[in-house]
Design a protein around this motif. Structure first.
Motif, PDB file in Angstrom:
ATOM      1  N   ILE A   9       0.788  -1.048   0.025  1.00  0.00           N
ATOM      2  CA  ILE A   9      -0.446   0.192  -0.297  1.00  0.00           C
ATOM      3  C   ILE A   9       0.963   1.174   0.476  1.00  0.00           C
ATOM      4  O   ILE A   9       1.732   1.193   0.933  1.00  0.00           O
ATOM      5  N   LEU A  10       0.642   1.860  -0.924  1.00  0.00           N
ATOM      6  CA  LEU A  10       1.521   3.675  -0.560  1.00  0.00           C
ATOM      7  C   LEU A  10       0.029   4.513  -0.050  1.00  0.00           C
ATOM      8  O   LEU A  10      -0.566   4.791  -0.718  1.00  0.00           O
ATOM      9  N   ILE A  11       0.658   5.002   0.701  1.00  0.00           N
ATOM     10  CA  ILE A  11       0.544   6.573   1.642  1.00  0.00           C
ATOM     11  C   ILE A  11       0.639   7.598   1.328  1.00  0.00           C
ATOM     12  O   ILE A  11       1.584   8.433  -0.100  1.00  0.00           O
ATOM     13  N   SER A  12      -0.775   7.983   0.685  1.00  0.00           N
ATOM     14  CA  SER A  12      -1.071   9.607  -0.211  1.00  0.00           C
ATOM     15  C   SER A  12      -1.434  10.371   0.765  1.00  0.00           C
ATOM     16  O   SER A  12      -1.675   9.779   2.105  1.00  0.00           O
ATOM     17  N   PRO A  13      -1.215  11.388   0.291  1.00  0.00           N
ATOM     18  CA  PRO A  13      -1.368  12.643   1.440  1.00  0.00           C
ATOM     19  C   PRO A  13      -2.681  12.575   1.958  1.00  0.00           C
ATOM     20  O   PRO A  13      -3.209  13.069   2.770  1.00  0.00           O
ATOM     21  N   THR A  14      -3.600  11.860   1.307  1.00  0.00           N
ATOM     22  CA  THR A  14      -5.179  12.444   1.323  1.00  0.00           C
ATOM     23  C   THR A  14      -5.183  11.163   2.465  1.00  0.00           C
ATOM     24  O   THR A  14      -5.466  11.751   3.674  1.00  0.00           O
ATOM     25  N   SER A  15      -4.716   9.688   2.703  1.00  0.00           N
ATOM     26  CA  SER A  15      -4.756   9.590   3.485  1.00  0.00           C
ATOM     27  C   SER A  15      -3.758   9.992   4.908  1.00  0.00           C
ATOM     28  O   SER A  15      -4.331   9.906   6.614  1.00  0.00           O
ATOM     29  N   ALA A  33      -0.295  -4.329   2.988  1.00  0.00           N
ATOM     30  CA  ALA A  33      -2.589  -3.972   3.311  1.00  0.00           C
ATOM     31  C   ALA A  33      -2.761  -4.989   4.394  1.00  0.00           C
ATOM     32  O   ALA A  33      -3.359  -4.893   5.543  1.00  0.00           O
ATOM     33  N   GLY A  34      -1.168  -6.173   4.846  1.00  0.00           N
ATOM     34  CA  GLY A  34      -2.233  -6.175   7.011  1.00  0.00           C
ATOM     35  C   GLY A  34      -1.126  -5.738   7.261  1.00  0.00           C
ATOM     36  O   GLY A  34      -1.779  -5.757   8.661  1.00  0.00           O
ATOM     37  N   ILE A  40      -5.446  -0.190  11.418  1.00  0.00           N
ATOM     38  CA  ILE A  40      -7.152   0.057  11.624  1.00  0.00           C
ATOM     39  C   ILE A  40      -7.669  -0.077  12.192  1.00  0.00           C
ATOM     40  O   ILE A  40      -8.435   0.399  13.274  1.00  0.00           O
ATOM     41  N   MET A  41      -7.642  -1.604  13.079  1.00  0.00           N
ATOM     42  CA  MET A  41      -8.373  -2.029  13.496  1.00  0.00           C
ATOM     43  C   MET A  41      -7.974  -2.570  15.074  1.00  0.00           C
ATOM     44  O   MET A  41      -8.799  -2.211  15.841  1.00  0.00           O
ATOM     45  N   LEU A  42      -7.128  -2.070  15.069  1.00  0.00           N
ATOM     46  CA  LEU A  42      -6.250  -2.223  16.669  1.00  0.00           C
ATOM     47  C   LEU A  42      -6.668  -0.476  17.165  1.00  0.00           C
ATOM     48  O   LEU A  42      -6.702  -0.026  18.284  1.00  0.00           O
ATOM     49  N   ARG A  43      -6.351   0.427  16.358  1.00  0.00           N
ATOM     50  CA  ARG A  43      -5.767   1.709  16.510  1.00  0.00           C
ATOM     51  C   ARG A  43      -6.923   2.712  16.489  1.00  0.00           C
ATOM     52  O   ARG A  43      -6.458   3.863  15.882  1.00  0.00           O
ATOM     53  N   SER A  44      -8.062   1.526  15.166  1.00  0.00           N
ATOM     54  CA  SER A  44      -8.759   2.987  14.693  1.00  0.00           C
ATOM     55  C   SER A  44      -8.455   3.914  13.910  1.00  0.00           C
ATOM     56  O   SER A  44      -8.958   5.240  14.104  1.00  0.00           O
ATOM     57  N   ASP A  45      -7.389   3.223  13.154  1.00  0.00           N
ATOM     58  CA  ASP A  45      -6.982   4.145  11.922  1.00  0.00           C
ATOM     59  C   ASP A  45      -7.663   4.344  11.117  1.00  0.00           C
ATOM     60  O   ASP A  45      -7.422   4.129  10.575  1.00  0.00           O
ATOM     61  N   ASN A  46      -8.099   6.181  10.730  1.00  0.00           N
ATOM     62  CA  ASN A  46      -9.033   6.626   9.403  1.00  0.00           C
ATOM     63  C   ASN A  46      -8.103   6.993   8.761  1.00  0.00           C
ATOM     64  O   ASN A  46      -8.480   6.337   7.130  1.00  0.00           O
ATOM     65  N   SER A  49      -7.388   3.300   7.113  1.00  0.00           N
ATOM     66  CA  SER A  49      -8.910   3.107   5.930  1.00  0.00           C
ATOM     67  C   SER A  49      -8.575   3.667   4.863  1.00  0.00           C
ATOM     68  O   SER A  49      -9.425   2.977   4.112  1.00  0.00           O
ATOM     69  N   VAL A  50      -8.681   5.009   4.776  1.00  0.00           N
ATOM     70  CA  VAL A  50      -8.850   5.824   3.536  1.00  0.00           C
ATOM     71  C   VAL A  50      -7.140   4.766   2.764  1.00  0.00           C
ATOM     72  O   VAL A  50      -7.645   5.152   1.705  1.00  0.00           O
ATOM     73  N   ALA A  51      -6.517   4.239   2.909  1.00  0.00           N
ATOM     74  CA  ALA A  51      -5.190   3.904   2.208  1.00  0.00           C
ATOM     75  C   ALA A  51      -5.257   2.530   1.911  1.00  0.00           C
ATOM     76  O   ALA A  51      -5.391   2.557   0.154  1.00  0.00           O
ATOM     77  N   ILE A  52      -6.385   2.349   2.088  1.00  0.00           N
ATOM     78  CA  ILE A  52      -7.162   0.428   2.154  1.00  0.00           C
ATOM     79  C   ILE A  52      -8.329   1.217   0.748  1.00  0.00           C
ATOM     80  O   ILE A  52      -8.127   0.011   0.048  1.00  0.00           O
ATOM     81  N   ALA A  53      -8.985   2.140   0.733  1.00  0.00           N
ATOM     82  CA  ALA A  53      -9.619   2.570   0.047  1.00  0.00           C
ATOM     83  C   ALA A  53      -9.125   2.621  -1.288  1.00  0.00           C
ATOM     84  O   ALA A  53     -10.164   1.997  -2.216  1.00  0.00           O
TER      85      ALA A  53
END
Length: 319
Positions: A9-15, A33-34, A40-46, A49-53
């Motif tokens: 996964i490449l982390i974008s500026p938006t994420s 991705a893992g 996401i699931m442990l720390r509620s990292d919003n 979620s954007v990066a995965i989407a």
């Protein structure tokens, strides 16, 4: 279901700039991705979620369309998702019942179950090499509730404290959904009370057994009769005060099917009712293959179908 844990996964500026992004993502970071899913699931990292989407659908609107299609497939009736993380949006809403359906569906996935039961984890970056961050699960029940198996916390000023909690003892597993709790701790207390109530007051009753066998006639087949049965067992939960005698099974099956049937093809459903109201159902599937052809029984099917149809219509008119 749409991405491999090993996909990069490449982390974008938006994420990276998304509100309440707990992990130290910066634009240009690369991570599997893992690892992102654990964040996401442990720390509620919003932002995760954007990066995965973005990785799955290209952008948030297209991913939201996928979310809503999946929610409908699961059986959600009063939900609409506008983003992948639950941040406030006038078009983003759900209900406790729909959240329970989603939670139950997700907990059938072994990898999902593993993640939401994890208390602490070291998140490892692919790039920059050697970058790590330790995260702790925000679900406080993981450390102090017997049999806890997950699942996920949530918190915004608009939604209040939210929690999907699950616990398993013996053969019983329950999901409790808390929404709009007054503070972050109340949600855990409320979930504990709901789960305690369930374990103390619910008894599973086996009402549909996959060994049950029914039959339907086959048109144009090597065999005239197809044997069918429930795809799976159904244990229905009765709460204290409910009576097993009020549970009745009805079968929604056609009298006749066309040949070319394969094992596990869905033919109908077994419906469980309590006091006449549908409370659960199980697909009824073929127990054998039946190829097109002609056998002695085909004569019977050819002549029996119109007679049976006439009889059914007659009795339905009388009813």
């Amino acid at each position: 279901e749409k991405i491999s844990p090993d996909d990069e996964i490449l982390i974008s500026p938006t994420s990276a700039e998304t509100e309440d992004t707990a992990l130290a993502w910066v634009p240009g970071d690369k991570i599997s991705a893992g690892e992102v899913l654990n964040g996401i699931m442990l720390r509620s990292d919003n932002g995760g979620s954007v990066a995965i989407a973005q990785a799955i659908a290209g952008n948030i609107p297209r991913f939201a369309v996928m979310m809503n299609e999946k929610a409908k497939e699961i059986g959600c009736e009063n939900s609409n998702f506008a983003n992948p993380n639950g941040l406030p949006n006038p078009d983003h809403f759900s209900t406790a019942r729909d959240m329970a359906k989603i939670a139950i569906y997700c907990m059938k996935n072994p990898e999902f179950r593993k993640i939401v039961a994890t208390d602490e984890k070291i998140i490892n970056w692919s790039f920059p090499a050697g970058k790590t961050q330790k995260v702790s699960n925000t679900n406080k029940l993981l450390k102090n509730y017997e049999g806890i198996t997950g699942i996920k916390t949530g918190w915004t000023r608009a939604a209040g404290g939210c929690l999907a909690a699950s616990a398993k003892r013996g053969n019983l597993e329950f999901v409790a959904i808390i929404m709009h709790a007054t503070d972050e701790n109340t949600r855990f207390d409320d979930a504990r009370k709901l789960l305690d109530y369930a374990f103390e007051n619910v008894t599973p009753i086996k009402k549909i057994d996959k060994k049950i066998e029914k039959s339907v006639f086959v048109r144009g087949g090597e065999k005239a009769v197809l044997h069918v049965g429930p795809k799976e067992n159904l244990n229905f939960p009765l709460i204290s005060g409910e009576n097993e005698k009020n549970l009745k099974i009805s079968w929604n099956l056609p009298n006749f099917v066309d040949s070319g049937i394969k094992i596990d093809d869905v033919i109908g459903e077994a419906i469980l009712k309590y006091d006449g109201k549908k409370v659960a159902s199980v697909p009824v599937v073929a127990k054998e293959n039946i190829s097109p052809g002609f056998g002695f029984g085909a004569f019977f099917v050819i002549f029996a179908e119109p007679i049976i149809n006439i009889a059914q219509n007659f009795f339905s008119v009388i009813a």
